[in-house]
Design a protein around this motif. Structure first.
Motif, PDB file in Angstrom:
ATOM      1  N   GLN A  26      -6.401   9.655  -5.936  1.00 21.46           N
ATOM      2  CA  GLN A  26      -6.062  10.896  -5.250  1.00 21.46           C
ATOM      3  C   GLN A  26      -6.459  12.103  -6.092  1.00 21.46           C
ATOM      4  O   GLN A  26      -6.957  13.087  -5.573  1.00 21.46           O
ATOM      5  CB  GLN A  26      -4.572  10.928  -4.907  1.00 21.46           C
ATOM      6  CG  GLN A  26      -4.207   9.889  -3.845  1.00 21.46           C
ATOM      7  CD  GLN A  26      -2.797  10.049  -3.324  1.00 21.46           C
ATOM      8  OE1 GLN A  26      -2.265  11.143  -3.211  1.00 21.46           O
ATOM      9  NE2 GLN A  26      -2.175   8.930  -2.998  1.00 21.46           N
TER      10      GLN A  26
ATOM     11  N   PRO B  42       3.037   1.988  -4.817  1.00 18.21           N
ATOM     12  CA  PRO B  42       3.225   0.756  -5.603  1.00 18.21           C
ATOM     13  C   PRO B  42       3.140   1.061  -7.084  1.00 18.21           C
ATOM     14  O   PRO B  42       2.294   1.819  -7.534  1.00 18.21           O
ATOM     15  CB  PRO B  42       2.073  -0.140  -5.147  1.00 18.21           C
ATOM     16  CG  PRO B  42       1.191   0.676  -4.308  1.00 18.21           C
ATOM     17  CD  PRO B  42       1.908   1.908  -3.907  1.00 18.21           C
TER      18      PRO B  42
ATOM     19  N   VAL C 132       0.856  -1.192   0.000  1.00 12.42           N
ATOM     20  CA  VAL C 132       0.000   0.000   0.000  1.00 12.42           C
ATOM     21  C   VAL C 132       0.890   1.239   0.000  1.00 12.42           C
ATOM     22  O   VAL C 132       2.111   1.150  -0.069  1.00 12.42           O
ATOM     23  CB  VAL C 132      -0.942  -0.005   1.216  1.00 12.42           C
ATOM     24  CG1 VAL C 132      -1.818  -1.244   1.234  1.00 12.42           C
ATOM     25  CG2 VAL C 132      -0.151   0.089   2.503  1.00 12.42           C
ATOM     26  N   LEU C 133       0.234   2.401   0.089  1.00 18.66           N
ATOM     27  CA  LEU C 133       1.012   3.638   0.143  1.00 18.66           C
ATOM     28  C   LEU C 133       1.741   3.728   1.475  1.00 18.66           C
ATOM     29  O   LEU C 133       1.179   3.441   2.535  1.00 18.66           O
ATOM     30  CB  LEU C 133       0.077   4.848   0.021  1.00 18.66           C
ATOM     31  CG  LEU C 133      -0.693   5.011  -1.282  1.00 18.66           C
ATOM     32  CD1 LEU C 133      -1.654   6.180  -1.170  1.00 18.66           C
ATOM     33  CD2 LEU C 133       0.244   5.227  -2.442  1.00 18.66           C
TER      34      LEU C 133
ATOM     35  N   PRO D  83      -1.652  -1.153  -9.634  1.00 20.88           N
ATOM     36  CA  PRO D  83      -0.563  -0.963 -10.610  1.00 20.88           C
ATOM     37  C   PRO D  83      -0.130  -2.253 -11.286  1.00 20.88           C
ATOM     38  O   PRO D  83       0.385  -2.212 -12.395  1.00 20.88           O
ATOM     39  CB  PRO D  83       0.572  -0.379  -9.771  1.00 20.88           C
ATOM     40  CG  PRO D  83       0.209  -0.606  -8.360  1.00 20.88           C
ATOM     41  CD  PRO D  83      -1.250  -0.796  -8.267  1.00 20.88           C
TER      42      PRO D  83
ATOM     43  N   ASN E 129      -7.567   6.193   0.755  1.00 21.53           N
ATOM     44  CA  ASN E 129      -6.633   5.902  -0.341  1.00 21.53           C
ATOM     45  C   ASN E 129      -6.529   4.420  -0.652  1.00 21.53           C
ATOM     46  O   ASN E 129      -6.255   3.620   0.228  1.00 21.53           O
ATOM     47  CB  ASN E 129      -5.233   6.394   0.034  1.00 21.53           C
ATOM     48  CG  ASN E 129      -5.062   7.880  -0.153  1.00 21.53           C
ATOM     49  OD1 ASN E 129      -5.814   8.521  -0.885  1.00 21.53           O
ATOM     50  ND2 ASN E 129      -4.076   8.442   0.510  1.00 21.53           N
ATOM     51  N   PRO E 130      -6.686   4.026  -1.937  1.00 17.83           N
ATOM     52  CA  PRO E 130      -6.239   2.695  -2.325  1.00 17.83           C
ATOM     53  C   PRO E 130      -4.728   2.730  -2.447  1.00 17.83           C
ATOM     54  O   PRO E 130      -4.155   3.833  -2.573  1.00 17.83           O
ATOM     55  CB  PRO E 130      -6.885   2.502  -3.700  1.00 17.83           C
ATOM     56  CG  PRO E 130      -7.093   3.881  -4.231  1.00 17.83           C
ATOM     57  CD  PRO E 130      -7.243   4.791  -3.051  1.00 17.83           C
ATOM     58  N   PRO E 131      -4.010   1.655  -2.458  1.00 19.22           N
ATOM     59  CA  PRO E 131      -4.461   0.273  -2.378  1.00 19.22           C
ATOM     60  C   PRO E 131      -4.919  -0.184  -1.007  1.00 19.22           C
ATOM     61  O   PRO E 131      -5.491  -1.266  -0.902  1.00 19.22           O
ATOM     62  CB  PRO E 131      -3.216  -0.523  -2.789  1.00 19.22           C
ATOM     63  CG  PRO E 131      -2.268   0.436  -3.368  1.00 19.22           C
ATOM     64  CD  PRO E 131      -2.562   1.768  -2.764  1.00 19.22           C
ATOM     65  N   LEU E 132      -4.706   0.593   0.036  1.00 17.84           N
ATOM     66  CA  LEU E 132      -5.092   0.121   1.365  1.00 17.84           C
ATOM     67  C   LEU E 132      -6.571  -0.229   1.414  1.00 17.84           C
ATOM     68  O   LEU E 132      -6.984  -1.183   2.085  1.00 17.84           O
ATOM     69  CB  LEU E 132      -4.783   1.196   2.421  1.00 17.84           C
ATOM     70  CG  LEU E 132      -5.155   0.867   3.858  1.00 17.84           C
ATOM     71  CD1 LEU E 132      -4.369  -0.327   4.362  1.00 17.84           C
ATOM     72  CD2 LEU E 132      -4.907   2.075   4.767  1.00 17.84           C
TER      73      LEU E 132
ATOM     74  N   ASP F 283      -3.592   2.793 -11.193  1.00 18.79           N
ATOM     75  CA  ASP F 283      -2.719   3.725 -10.495  1.00 18.79           C
ATOM     76  C   ASP F 283      -3.398   4.269  -9.244  1.00 18.79           C
ATOM     77  O   ASP F 283      -4.473   4.852  -9.343  1.00 18.79           O
ATOM     78  CB  ASP F 283      -2.360   4.886 -11.427  1.00 18.79           C
ATOM     79  CG  ASP F 283      -1.307   5.805 -10.832  1.00 18.79           C
ATOM     80  OD1 ASP F 283      -0.994   6.824 -11.461  1.00 18.79           O
ATOM     81  OD2 ASP F 283      -0.805   5.505  -9.733  1.00 18.79           O
ATOM     82  N   PRO F 284      -2.760   4.086  -8.080  1.00 14.57           N
ATOM     83  CA  PRO F 284      -3.352   4.650  -6.862  1.00 14.57           C
ATOM     84  C   PRO F 284      -3.544   6.160  -6.947  1.00 14.57           C
ATOM     85  O   PRO F 284      -4.447   6.710  -6.322  1.00 14.57           O
ATOM     86  CB  PRO F 284      -2.326   4.303  -5.775  1.00 14.57           C
ATOM     87  CG  PRO F 284      -1.541   3.170  -6.308  1.00 14.57           C
ATOM     88  CD  PRO F 284      -1.535   3.311  -7.793  1.00 14.57           C
ATOM     89  N   LEU F 285      -2.718   6.834  -7.739  1.00 19.00           N
ATOM     90  CA  LEU F 285      -2.840   8.291  -7.800  1.00 19.00           C
ATOM     91  C   LEU F 285      -4.100   8.741  -8.538  1.00 19.00           C
ATOM     92  O   LEU F 285      -4.541   9.874  -8.362  1.00 19.00           O
ATOM     93  CB  LEU F 285      -1.604   8.909  -8.462  1.00 19.00           C
ATOM     94  CG  LEU F 285      -0.331   8.893  -7.606  1.00 19.00           C
ATOM     95  CD1 LEU F 285       0.765   9.711  -8.274  1.00 19.00           C
ATOM     96  CD2 LEU F 285      -0.585   9.448  -6.226  1.00 19.00           C
TER      97      LEU F 285
END
Lengths: 316, 834
Positions: free
Chosen positions: B258, A165, A148-149, B248, B155-158, B253-255
Motif C-alpha cells: 500500500q 493479517p 486477506v484484508l 506476514p 492489494n495483497p494478500p488477496l 507486510d501487506p502494508l
C-alpha cells in the motif's frame, strides 16, 4: 432515500454511539462549509463570465487570485485543521485503567469469527457474524484477519478499521442505548465481499449477562427424534469445519454453530435463520453466495436436509 | 530577394525550398503508413486510442450500473462483476487517463513551442504501439474470463498466489508493467521537448502554461511511476516464486504494497489533473481574448501541486490503524494541496472577469469543469479530515468524490480541448449545435449519476460490491445513478457521431485559427509544423506580432527549409531558448513498430507462462531495438548550417548540450527513484519484522561486499580511462576491461547470498530483490558498453562522434554508484543495528 440516510441501520448520519455521533456532527459542519464555499465560487465564476462587463471588471484580479486563491483557503483550512485536530484529540470512552470487555473479531473470507475473551485474553466462547454488547458500556474490539484484508465497519457506532493479517487493530466502541445495528466488510476481499455483513446488538446490561451465560452453555440437546437424526448427520458431515460445543464437533474452519439458531442471520447477513434458509444454504449455498468456502451438500435427501435444518434451528 | 530588417531570413524564399520541406515531412504512403513517426499523426492516433479505452471502460461501467440498478440483482455475478470493476478502474486510470493527456502533449507540444516534432519521434511511436497492442490484449482478457479481479489497486494478500491462483492478476502485473514503461518514455520526450526544443525567444517566462503543465507532469511521472513498477515486480516475484514480501507469516507486510502503490497512486491523480488544468489555462484566454490573469501564480500553483502531491499518499491508508500522529501530518498535507488548485480556479475567474467570454462549446465544458471539479475538491477536503474519512473511506462517498474530481478535472477539460483543438488537426471543426447537447447530457448525467453517491455512501453502501440487500433503502439512489450513467453515455455517443462526421485529419489544410487564439500551434502549419521557426517575444505571439503568421508561412523566420537535407529542428537552451544547434531527426521506419509489437508479445506470452515463445519474441524485440539504436548518433563531421539571422549552428552536440545526454540523465532519475523505493522497502520490512533479520555474525563475510565494491570501482576506473583514450587517441577500447569486472562484481554479490533462501523470510526475499535489480542494471550497462564497443569497431565512434560512448559511460557510473548504495544497505545496515 432520505430515510435510509437519516434513520438507516447502516447510516453514518444515524449514530448510536458517541464516536459515531462526533463524526456525524463533524460531517454536518463539513457539508455546510463545503456548500457555502461551492456556492460562492460558482456565483463568482458565473458573475465573472456572464455579468455585464462594467460590473465584472470591478473584480480586482489581485484580490481574486491572492485573496480568493491563497488567503481564503489558507485561513479556512487552518481553522478546519485546528478544529479537526482538537475535536478528535481525545475521545476517551474509558479511563486508562478501566478493563474493557474484549472481543476478538477475525475477518475471514467471507464471514466474521467472533470470540469473547476473558480477563486473561483467552477465548471465553465463540460466535460468528453477530456481536452483542452491553449498552452504555465501552467494549474493545480486537480486529484481526485470517486471510486477506478486510475492514470492520458498523457506521452507527464508529468509523471503520482495517483487519490486516499479521496485525491486531483495536477499536473501542460504545452504544448509547439498546438497539440493533448493521455493518459490512469495507475492504474488498474478493468473491462475495458484497455479502459479508454483520449485526451488532446492544442490550441492557442484565440482558447482556444472561446472553453471555447462555452462550457459555453447550449446544441445546435434541428435543425430538428429528433433531437426533439431524445431530447424527451434523457429526458425520459438518464436524470437520464446525464446532457445536457439547458434541464431538470441534472444527474451526467455519463458524461456531453452538447457538446458531438464535442468530439474526445465516451467511453473514444474507438471510434470517429458519429451517428453510438453513436447508437452502446447505444444499445450494453456492447459488446464494457464489464463491463462499463452504461446499454445497447437494447429496442430502430431502428428509436428511429437513432433519439437519431442524436440529440446527434448535441450537438456540 | 530582399532582406527585411526585422526578419532573420530574406524573402521571398528560393523556389523548391518549401517543396523539399514538404517532401521530407510527408508521411509514408500505403501500408507503410504504419511506420509513421511524426507527432501530428502519432498524436491523433494516440488520442484516438485513449478515447477508445475511455469508451470501452465506460461500457463496463454501464454493465455495472445496470447490475446495481436494483437490489439483489442477478444480471452479473460476483466473479464477473469483480473483473468488471477491476478493469473499469485499471483501464480508465492506466489506459485512458494518463495516455490521453500524454497524447495531447504529443499532438500539441511541438507546434505550441515552435518545434518541428518531438525530440525522440521513434520513441513516441514505440510507446504508442506498445500501448495500443498491450492495452487491447489486456482488455481482451475479459472475453476469456481472465481479467484481473483484485481491484485496480491490487492489494495483497488477496492478489498473491494463495488467494488468486489463476493468471488473472498476472495479466494485470505484466500487462500494466509495460504501459508504465510507455509512460516513462513519454515523460522523457516531454521534458526534453519542453526544455530543449522551444522556439528562439520563448523563455520559460513566455512559455505557454500547457507546456509548463506537461513538464511538471513528466517530472512527476519520473518520480512516481517507479514506485508502482517496483511494487508490481515484487508482487510478481511473490506470485511466481513465493518470495514473501507481503506475507506476514514470513515477515512480510501487506502494508508495504500500500505504501509503494499509493506513493505512486496519489501523484498519479495529479499527473492526470495537471495537464488538464494546463489545457484549461490555454482555452480560457482564447475564449475571452485576453491573457491569462495571474500567469505567474498559475505556474507556481502547478509546480506547488507537483511537489505537494508526493506528500499525501497515506490519506489512502487512514483506516489501516497507523499511529494518529502520522495521520495528522497527512491530514494537514491533504488539505494544503487544495490551495494551489484554488489559485488556478481564481485565476480563471479573474480572466473571465477581465475579458469577454465567447460562449462556445469549449467554454461550456470549462464551466462544467469548474462546477464539477470544485465540488469534487471540496469533498476531497472533507475526506482529508481523518475521522470523517474513517466513516466514508471505501464507500460510495469516495466513489462520488473521485469521479467528480476525475471527470470534472480531466474528462471535461479533455472534451473542451477536443472541441477547441479539432480545428488544429482537422479540416472541419466540430458542430457547435451538437456540442451543446453533448455538454448538456454529460453535465446533467454526471451530476445525476454521481451526486446521489455521496448520499449512498453515507447511507452505508461500501465500494466494490456486486449487489446490496433490499432492506437497506439504497434502491432509489442506485437507480438514479444508473440513469445518470446512461445520460453520460448518450452524450458521449452523440459526440462520437459528430466526430465521425466532421473530423478529417489534416495538418496542412486544417480549419485554422477559428478562435483567434494567440499561441504558436495556431500558426499556419503542415506536417513540418510551421514553415519557419518564429522568434518569440511574448506569451501570445499571434496577438502581439500581427504579421507573424504571414511571415512564418513565407519562410522569413529561422530554418525555413531543411538545413541538413533531412528532417531537422532547432535545439535551444533550457531557460532562455537561445539557439544552440540543429538536431537531425529520423525518417519513418519499421524498427520502432516491430520492437513495440514484439515487446508487447514478450510480456503477454510471459503472462501465459509460455516462456520459450516469450523469449523468442523478446529476442526479436531486442534485435529491432538494436537495429533502431544502430541508426542513432549520426556523423559528427558535418559542417555547421545556417538557420538565418546570421546564425551558423553545429549539427552535433555532446555532453549536456546533447538531447541524448538529457534522456540518459532523466532515465537515471527514474532508476534512482526506483532504487530509493527498494531501499525504503528494505528498511520498512526490517521495521516490521526485525526478528527476520540476521545478526552480524550470520551475514556473509565482509570480504564479499568489499571485493564486489572493488570490482565495481575498478570497472568505473576502466570506463574513466576509456573516456581519456577516446579524447586523446580516438578510441574507447579500454571499456572492454570494465565488462568482466562488472560480471565478477555481480557474481560476487550472488555468491555472497547463495545460502540465503528467498522464499523463507521477507529478509531473504528483499535481499534477492536487490540481486534481481542489480543484475538487471548490470545487464543493461553491459549492453550499452558492448554497443559502444561495436560502434567503435565499425568506425562509427571517434573523438568527436561520441554520444553513444558518453551515454554508456553515464549509465555505467550510475549503476556502480547505485549498486554500491545497495551493498551498503544489505551488508552494512544489519551490522550497524546489531
Amino acid at each position: 432515500m432520505l430515510a435510509s440516510l437519516l434513520e438507516g441501520q447502516q447510516s453514518v448520519l444515524a449514530p448510536r454511539g458517541p464516536v459515531a455521533a462526533e463524526i456525524a456532527q463533524t460531517a454536518w459542519v463539513l457539508f455546510a462549509g463545503a456548500a457555502a464555499i461551492f456556492a460562492i465560487v460558482l456565483a463568482l465564476a458565473l458573475f465573472a463570465g456572464f455579468a455585464r462587463r462594467e460590473w465584472a471588471g470591478q473584480l480586482s484580479e489581485h484580490v481574486l487570485i491572492v485573496g480568493g486563491g491563497i488567503v481564503l483557503p489558507v485561513v479556512v483550512l487552518c481553522v478546519l485543521l485546528a478544529w479537526a485536530l482538537l475535536r478528535f484529540a481525545d475521545l476517551p470512552l474509558a479511563s486508562a485503567s478501566e478493563r474493557l470487555l474484549a472481543i476478538r473479531v477475525t475477518g475471514e473470507q467471507w464471514w466474521w469469527r467472533v470470540e469473547y475473551l476473558d480477563a486473561n485474553g483467552q477465548r471465553d466462547f465463540a460466535a460468528a457474524n453477530e456481536i452483542r454488547i452491553p449498552a452504555g458500556r465501552p467494549v474493545e474490539l480486537r480486529l484481526e484477519s485470517a486471510d486477506v484484508l478486510h475492514s470492520f465497519w458498523v457506521p452507527a457506532l464508529a468509523g471503520k478499521l482495517d483487519m490486516i493479517p499479521g496485525r491486531t487493530n483495536r477499536l473501542r466502541v460504545r452504544a448509547d442505548a439498546p438497539g440493533e445495528f448493521r455493518g459490512q466488510c469495507a475492504e474488498y476481499c474478493g468473491g462475495p465481499h458484497a455479502l459479508m455483513a454483520l449485526h451488532v446488538i446492544a442490550s441492557d446490561p442484565e440482558a447482556f449477562e444472561r446472553w453471555v451465560a447462555a452462550q457459555r452453555a453447550p449446544g441445546r440437546e435434541p428435543a425430538v427424534a428429528l433433531h437426533e437424526r439431524g445431530r447424527a448427520l451434523m457429526l458425520a458431515h459438518c464436524a470437520v469445519c464446525h464446532t457445536v460445543r457439547g458434541t464431538a464437533a470441534a472444527g474451526e474452519r467455519g463458524p461456531d454453530l453452538t447457538h446458531f439458531g438464535s442468530r439474526r442471520s445465516i451467511g453473514a447477513g444474507l438471510a434470517p435463520v429458519n429451517a428453510g434458509t438453513i436447508a437452502s444454504w446447505i444444499a445450494s449455498g453456492q447459488h446464494l453466495k457464489p464463491g463462499n468456502l463452504m461446499p454445497e451438500f447437494a447429496a442430502f435427501s430431502g428428509a436428511e436436509l429437513h432433519a439437519l435444518a431442524a436440529y440446527l434451528e434448535n441450537l438456540q | 530577394m530582399h532582406a527585411r530588417a526585422d526578419l532573420p531570413n530574406p524573402l521571398p524564399r528560393p523556389a523548391g525550398e518549401l517543396e523539399e520541406l514538404k517532401r521530407l515531412w510527408n508521411p509514408p504512403r500505403g501500408l507503410r503508413f504504419v511506420t509513421v513517426i511524426n507527432n501530428n499523426y502519432i498524436g491523433v492516433m494516440y488520442v484516438g486510442t485513449a478515447f477508445l479505452f475511455f469508451v470501452l471502460a465506460g461500457i463496463l461501467a454501464l454493465v455495472m450500473r445496470v447490475q446495481l440498478a436494483a437490489p439483489a440483482n442477478d444480471l452479473v455475478g460476483p466473479q464477473l462483476y469483480n473483473q468488471l470493476f477491476t478493469m473499469h478502474g485499471t483501464v480508465m486510470m492506466f489506459l485512458f487517463a494518463v495516455p490521453a493527456v500524454e497524447a495531447m502533449g504529443v499532438l500539441l507540444l511541438p507546434n505550441m513551442v515552435g518545434a518541428r516534432d518531438l525530440p525522440f519521434p521513434r520513441l513516441s511511436a514505440y510507446a504508442f504501439w506498445a500501448y495500443l497492442i498491450g492495452g487491447l490484449v489486456f482488455f481482451a482478457s475479459l472475453f476469456a474470463g481472465l481479467a484481473p479481479t483484485g481491484g485496480w489497486f491490487m492489494n495483497p494478500p488477496l492478489t498473491t498466489g494463495t488467494y488468486s491462483p489463476g493468471i488473472n492478476e498476472d495479466f494485470w502485473l505484466l500487462g500494466i508493467g509495460f504501459i508504465e514503461i510507455s509512460a516513462i518514455a513519454g515523460a522523457i520526450e516531454m521534458i526534453v521537448g519542453v526544455l530543449r526544443t522551444r522556439a528562439p525567444g520563448m523563455t520559460l517566462a513566455r512559455m505557454p502554461v500547457f507546456a509548463w503543465s506537461m513538464l511538471i507532469f513528466a517530472v512527476m511521472i519520473v518520480f512516481a511511476f517507479p514506485a508502482v513498477i517496483l511494487a508490481t515486480a515484487l508482487l510478481e516475484l511473490e506470485r511466481a516464486f513465493g518470495w514473501p514480501f507481503f506475507d506476514p507469516a514470513k515477515g512480510g507486510d501487506p502494508l508495504l504494497w500500500q505504501h509503494l502503490f499509493w506513493f505512486f497512486g496519489h501523484p498519479e491523480v495529479y499527473i492526470i489533473f495537471l495537464p488538464a488544468a494546463g489545457m484549461v489555462s490555454m482555452i480560457v484566454p482564447a475564449m475571452t481574448r485576453t491573457p491569462l490573469a495571474g500567469h505567474r501564480f498559475v505556474v507556481l500553483a502547478l509546480v506547488a501541486t507537483g511537489f505537494l502531491s508526493f506528500g499525501l499518499w497515506v490519506h489512502h491508508m487512514f483506516a489501516t490503524g497507523l499511529p494518529h500522529v502520522s495521520l495528522s501530518f497527512f491530514q494537514a498535507a491533504s488539505m494544503a494541496v487544495a490551495i494551489p488548485s484554488g489559485i488556478q480556479v481564481f485565476a480563471w475567474i479573474a480572466t473571465f472577469a477581465k475579458g469577454k467570454v465567447a460562449v462556445k462549446t469549449p467554454t461550456l465544458f470549462v464551466f462544467g469543469f469548474l462546477g464539477i471539479f470544485v465540488l469534487g475538491g471540496l469533498t476531497g477536503v472533507m475526506v482529508a479530515v481523518v475521522p470523517f474519512d474513517w466513516q466514508v473511506h471505501d464507500t460510495y462517498f469516495v466513489v462520488a468524490h473521485l469521479h467528480y474530481v476525475l471527470i470534472g478535472g480531466m474528462v471535461f477539460p479533455l472534451f473542451a480541448a477536443i472541441y477547441y483543438w479539432t480545428p488544429y488537426s482537422s479540416r472541419h471543426a466540430l458542430s457547435e449545435r451538437v456540442g451543446r447537447w453533448v455538454f448538456g447530457l454529460m453535465f446533467v448525467g454526471v451530476n445525476v449519476a454521481f451526486f446521489p453517491m455521496h448520499v449512498t455512501g453515507l447511507a452505508g453502501m461500501p465500494r466494490r460490491v456486486y449487489t446490496y440487500a433490499p432492506e437497506l433503502g439504497w434502491d432509489g439512489l442506485n437507480l438514479a445513478s444508473t440513469i445518470g450513467a446512461f445520460m453520460i453515455a448518450a452524450g458521449v455517443a452523440l459526440f462520437l457521431v459528430d466526430f465521425a462526421r466532421r473530423f478529417r485529419m489534416s495538418a496542412e489544410a486544417n480549419a485554422g485559427n477559428v478562435w483567434d487564439a494567440g499561441t504558436l500551434e495556431w500558426l499556419p502549419s503542415g506536417n513540418y509544423s510551421s514553415r519557419s521557426i518564429p522568434l518569440v517575444a511574448s506569451r501570445e505571439p499571434l496577438w502581439d506580432q500581427p504579421n507573424l503568421a504571414h511571415d512564418v508561412a513565407a519562410g522569413g523566420y529561422f530554418l525555413p527549409g531543411s538545413a541538413t537535407g533531412g528532417r531537422d529542428t532547432l535545439i535551444t537552451s533550457p531557460v532562455h531558448a537561445r539557439p544552440q544547434w540543429v538536431l537531425r531527426m529520423p525518417m519513418p521506419g519499421w524498427p520502432p513498430l516491430v520492437g513495440a509489437w514484439f515487446t508487447a508479445a514478450f510480456f503477454l506470452l510471459l503472462t501465459f507462462k509460455l516462456v520459450i515463445p516469450a523469449a523468442a519474441c523478446g529476442a526479436v524485440a531486442i534485435i529491432a531495438i538494436l537495429r533502431w539504436a544502430w541508426s542513432l548518433d549520426p556523423p559528427a563531421d558535418v559542417a555547421p548550417v545556417s538557420i538565418g539571422g546570421g546564425l551558423r549552428l553545429p549539427v552535433y552536440a555532446t555532453g549536456p548540450r546533447s538531447q541524448a545526454w538529457w534522456a540518459m540523465v532523466i532515465l537515471m532519475l527514474v532508476a534512482a527513484s526506483l532504487y530509493g523505493c527498494l531501499l525504503f522497502s528494505y528498511l520498512y520490512l526490517w521495521l516490521v519484522s526485525p526478528a527476520a533479520w540476521p545478526s552480524a555474525a550470520a551475514l556473509p563475510g565482509i570480504g564479499y561486499p568489499l571485493a564486489t565494491a572493488a570490482c565495481l570501482l575498478a570497472s568505473s576506473a576502466a570506463v574513466g580511462y576509456a573516456d581519456r583514450t577516446l579524447r586523446r587517441h580516438g578510441h574507447c577500447y579500454p571499456l572492454a576491461v570494465a565488462l568482466p569486472l562488472a560480471v565478477a562484481a555481480f557474481a560476487g554479490s550472488v555468491a555472497a547470498q547463495r545460502r540465503l533462501d528467498p522464499g523463507e523470510s521477507s529478509y531473504g526475499a528483499i535481499v534477492h530483490a536487490f540481486l534481481v535489480v542489480d543484475g538487471w542494471f548490470v545487464a543493461v550497462a553491459l549492453v550499452l558498453a558492448l554497443f559502444a564497443l561495436a560502434r567503435q569497431r565499425a568506425g562509427l565512434l571517434d573523438r568527436t562522434r561520441r554520444v553513444t560512448f558518453d551515454n554508456a559511460r553515464l549509465f555505467w557510473h550510475y549503476t556502480v554508484a547505485q549498486t554500491l548504495a545497495g551493498l551498503g544497505m544489505v551488508h552494512g545496515f544489519p551490522r550497524l543495528v546489531s
